[in-house]
Design an enzyme around this catalytic site. Structure first.
Site, PDB file in Angstrom:
ATOM      1  N   HIS A 146       0.815  -1.209   0.000  1.00  0.00           N
ATOM      2  CA  HIS A 146       0.000   0.000   0.000  1.00  0.00           C
ATOM      3  C   HIS A 146       0.853   1.266   0.000  1.00  0.00           C
ATOM      4  O   HIS A 146       0.373   2.328  -0.392  1.00  0.00           O
ATOM      5  CB  HIS A 146      -0.951  -0.015   1.188  1.00  0.00           C
ATOM      6  CG  HIS A 146      -2.114  -0.921   0.995  1.00  0.00           C
ATOM      7  ND1 HIS A 146      -3.363  -0.666   1.515  1.00  0.00           N
ATOM      8  CD2 HIS A 146      -2.231  -2.097   0.319  1.00  0.00           C
ATOM      9  CE1 HIS A 146      -4.193  -1.640   1.177  1.00  0.00           C
ATOM     10  NE2 HIS A 146      -3.522  -2.520   0.452  1.00  0.00           N
ATOM     11  N   HIS A 163      -2.194 -12.136  -2.005  1.00  0.00           N
ATOM     12  CA  HIS A 163      -3.247 -12.831  -1.273  1.00  0.00           C
ATOM     13  C   HIS A 163      -2.897 -14.285  -0.990  1.00  0.00           C
ATOM     14  O   HIS A 163      -3.767 -15.084  -0.677  1.00  0.00           O
ATOM     15  CB  HIS A 163      -4.556 -12.734  -2.049  1.00  0.00           C
ATOM     16  CG  HIS A 163      -5.079 -11.336  -2.131  1.00  0.00           C
ATOM     17  ND1 HIS A 163      -6.150 -10.973  -2.924  1.00  0.00           N
ATOM     18  CD2 HIS A 163      -4.673 -10.190  -1.515  1.00  0.00           C
ATOM     19  CE1 HIS A 163      -6.373  -9.671  -2.794  1.00  0.00           C
ATOM     20  NE2 HIS A 163      -5.482  -9.179  -1.947  1.00  0.00           N
TER      21      HIS A 163
END
Length: 726
Positions: free
Chosen positions: A106, A267
């Site tokens: 991020h 993920h």
């Protein structure tokens, strides 16, 4: 005896009226000029990150400090930290790997290739808005977990480098082999003001993918890093997310394969957190009470941490080994039937309805759960193009590992510029096309060689305007955000820059300079292009009666066409360059705002921008050789005539048409048109801040100062990409 007026007059009783309470009396409070004039020109963007905000001082050398770092000792400490679960924020499955990977992702994921802004290169996740971004919930905990390590190693490692290195170590400790790591990200000490996050006033406002393709925004909703994991506007439809995913990852310069690898790789480890309703979550760090000490999102749901943690509101665990690297993401994606459901917080997600309970609980070893996926995870299965790539990765885990390693490295290093800026023992040797690689130097011109080349350029027949224009066209592509562009490489002579409309006049000088380069064999074309600017500026100063030496540092090299990604370099083509009075589109902001934007990309201050524009005008460096802004009868002479005549009240200015892009300056007495100008010219008389600077250069005693300031700013632009000189 007091009168009735004295009752309301605190000075009558000797009391200071400013100590009587009422409205906020602190510095900076109250209505601001931007409240009154919201469209006020943002000249302040040119004053960011000055030494006044830097506690380390202007003499601090991060590269020198980093050389003292026990790099592998730092990595060892980070590895230990990953499994040192803290009671104030317990680690899922006893590991912070997923949390640190998300923090690094991020941080880097704010990068936008269209303007080069955003990214992880300055440690901006420490500041608003990113420290309180809705998509960054709980990353305040990740940064706080790192504090003891940052405290231990001090200034030998920047926060910006530490964030990304922590993500790398998290992957490595989970059994993944990364592509490498390049340090060199220097911290700044205040938020970036120049990044346009969008004009929405509310968090999580939806944006259409078509709009994203036309704007330098990297997310489908205000406050997200990429896309809404529940689908566009919470649609819950995997296929509907495909366009949004391509738009946002494409704005980062990622292709479909890199996109699939990044989503799946990100993920493979960790989980999302949605133990209960998000209404239990308190204010973000910027809005949290002072006693929270920079932390935010305190939750009143249960313990608020661990098994009760709420971050996104989604409660998803993708793989059977969430702390160890695997190919389970793809195996689960294609093996099971997925049914839409909702998390305990009410967020849309998918459960593997026909799967056994094979997913370990993060805090109770006796519990298992079914695999779960985000809406956008299933896009990788149901979008035809993404599905092809995903199936290939399913059947070839090594191909997936290689693709993710390279894509992760690109993600986390995309805004660092050329590889020459990387430092540290784990910098990969391979040159990558997105790094805008350059060959090794083959020329080493002596002082006499440079003198001879300057004579050859001066005798070439090229005018001052042509000499200055070709050098500016080469150097002014630099972007301070991602350190791309600049004169090194002489890519002005290559596609696509050679064909840009803005460079049409400038490239006409290239054949002459290319001939000088070939005949001399003493310097690169890149150096000769910059040297042409040196000759032009020195000639112009001499014509103004000043003997000026323009500093020149040789050492540039010439890139090859195969080292130049045409598609990525197209993004450097300016939609406006106010320094050359160029504007391609009228539907993007105002001309003067785009001038500020260009100056900010060139890391210029307001005085530097002002000096350069004034000088470029009198040197006749407009892209189309027009007379707009050429407020002088001595074109090619480095005078302060631009400022003198702009501020001369003998002239009044009126727009030539309703667009108010071009103007005529008429003599107030005769009505005769004396000059023409663009908005990029008149702003130096209109804007109060820029006029204040222009008045300095228009003064009768300012000519020599102006020339020296112009030369200093000119040399700065020519050397913006000379990282070897740092």
């Amino acid at each position: 005896m007091s009168t009735s007026d004295d009752i309301h007059n605190t000075t009558a009783t000797g009391k200071c009226p400013f100590h009587q309470g009422g409205h906020d009396q602190s510095a900076g409070a109250g209505t601001t000029t931007r409240d009154w004039w919201p469209n006020q020109l943002r000249v302040d963007l040119l004053n960011q990150h000055s030494n006044r905000s830097n506690p380390l001082g202007e003499d601090f050398d991060y590269r020198k400090e980093f050389s003292k770092l026990d790099y592998y000792g730092l990595k060892k400490d980070l590895k230990a930290l990953l499994t040192e679960s803290q009671p104030w924020w317990p680690a899922d499955w006893g590991s912070y790997a997923g949390l640190f990977i998300r923090m690094a992702w991020h941080g880097a994921g704010t990068y936008r290739s269209i303007d080069g802004r955003g990214g992880a290169g300055r440690g901006q996740q420490r500041f608003a808005p990113l420290n309180s971004w809705p998509d960054n919930v709980s990353l305040d905990k990740a940064r706080r977990l790192l504090w003891p390590i940052k405290q231990k190693y001090g200034q030998k490692i920047s926060w910006a480098d530490l964030f990304i290195l922590a993500g790398n170590v998290a992957l490595e400790n989970s059994g993944f082999r990364t592509f490498g790591f390049g340090a060199g990200r220097e911290d700044v000490w205040e938020p970036d003001l120049d990044v346009n996050w969008g004009d929405e006033k509310a968090w999580l406002t939806h944006r259409h993918p078509e709009a994203l393709a036309k704007a330098p925004l990297g997310a489908t909703e205000m406050g997200l890093i990429y896309v809404n994991p529940e689908g566009p506007d919470h649609s819950g439809e995997p296929l509907s997310a495909a366009a949004a995913i391509r738009a946002t990852f494409g704005n980062m310069g990622m292709n479909d394969e890199e996109t699939v690898a990044l989503i799946a790789g990100g993920h493979t480890l960790g989980k999302t957190h949605g133990a209960g309703p998000t209404s239990n979550v308190g204010p973000d760090p910027e809005a949290a009470p002072i006693e929270e000490q920079g932390l935010g999102w305190a939750s009143t749901y249960g313990s608020g941490v661990g098994a009760d943690a709420i971050t996104s509101g989604l409660e998803v665990v993708w793989t059977q080994t969430p702390t160890q690297w695997s190919n389970y993401f793809f195996e689960n994606l294609f093996k099971y039937e997925w049914v839409q459901t909702r998390s305990p917080a009410g967020a849309i997600q998918f459960d593997a309805v026909d799967a056994p309970e094979i997913i370990p609980d993060p805090f109770d070893p006796s519990k298992k759960r079914k695999p779960t996926m985000l809406v956008t995870d299933l896009t990788l299965r149901f979008d035809p193009e993404f599905e092809k790539i995903s199936r290939r990765f399913l059947n070839d885990p090594q191909a997936f590992n290689e693709a993710f390693a390279r894509a992760w490295f690109k993600l986390t290093h995309r805004d660092m510029g050329p590889k020459s800026r990387y430092i540290g023992p784990e910098v990969p040797k391979e040159d990558l096309i997105w790094q805008d690689p350059l060959p090794q130097p083959i020329y080493n011109p002596t002082e006499q060689d440079i003198i001879d080349l300057k004579f050859a350029i001066a005798d070439s027949g090229l005018s001052v305007s042509e000499l200055v224009s070709v050098a500016w066209a080469s150097a002014s592509t630099f972007r301070g955000g991602d350190k791309r562009g600049g004169a090194n490489g002489a890519r002005l002579a290559l596609m696509p820059q050679r064909d840009w409309d803005v460079n049409a006049a400038a490239v006409r000088a290239l054949p002459v300079l290319e001939k000088i380069q070939k005949e001399s064999g003493k310097a690169s074309l890149a150096d000769i292009i910059v040297l042409a600017g040196v000759v032009g500026v020195e000639k112009a100063a001499s014509a103004a009666g000043l003997s000026i030496h323009v500093p020149f540092a040789p050492g540039r090299v010439d890139a090859r066409q195969d080292q130049t990604d045409i598609e990525m370099f197209e993004l450097l083509e300016p939609i406006a360059d106010g320094f050359r009075n160029y504007r391609a589109r009228l539907d993007v902001s105002t001309t003067e705002s785009l001038l500020i934007d260009k100056a900010q990309q060139l890391t210029l201050t307001a005085p530097e921008m002002t000096a350069l524009v004034g000088g470029m005008r009198v040197l006749g460096a407009n892209f189309d050789s027009s007379k707009n802004g050429v407020f002088t009868d001595r074109v090619g002479v480095l005078s302060n005539d631009f400022f003198v005549n702009l501020l001369d009240m003998r002239y009044e200015w009126k727009a030539t048409d309703e667009s108010k892009e071009l103007f005529e300056g008429r003599d107030r007495e005769t009505g005769e048109v004396k000059y023409t100008a663009s908005r990029a010219d008149l702003v130096f008389g209109s804007n109060s801040v820029l006029r204040a600077v222009a008045e300095v250069y228009a003064s009768s005693d300012a000519h020599e100062k102006f020339v020296k300031d112009f030369v200093a700013a000119w040399v700065k632009v020519m050397n913006l990409d000379r990282f070897d000189l740092l």
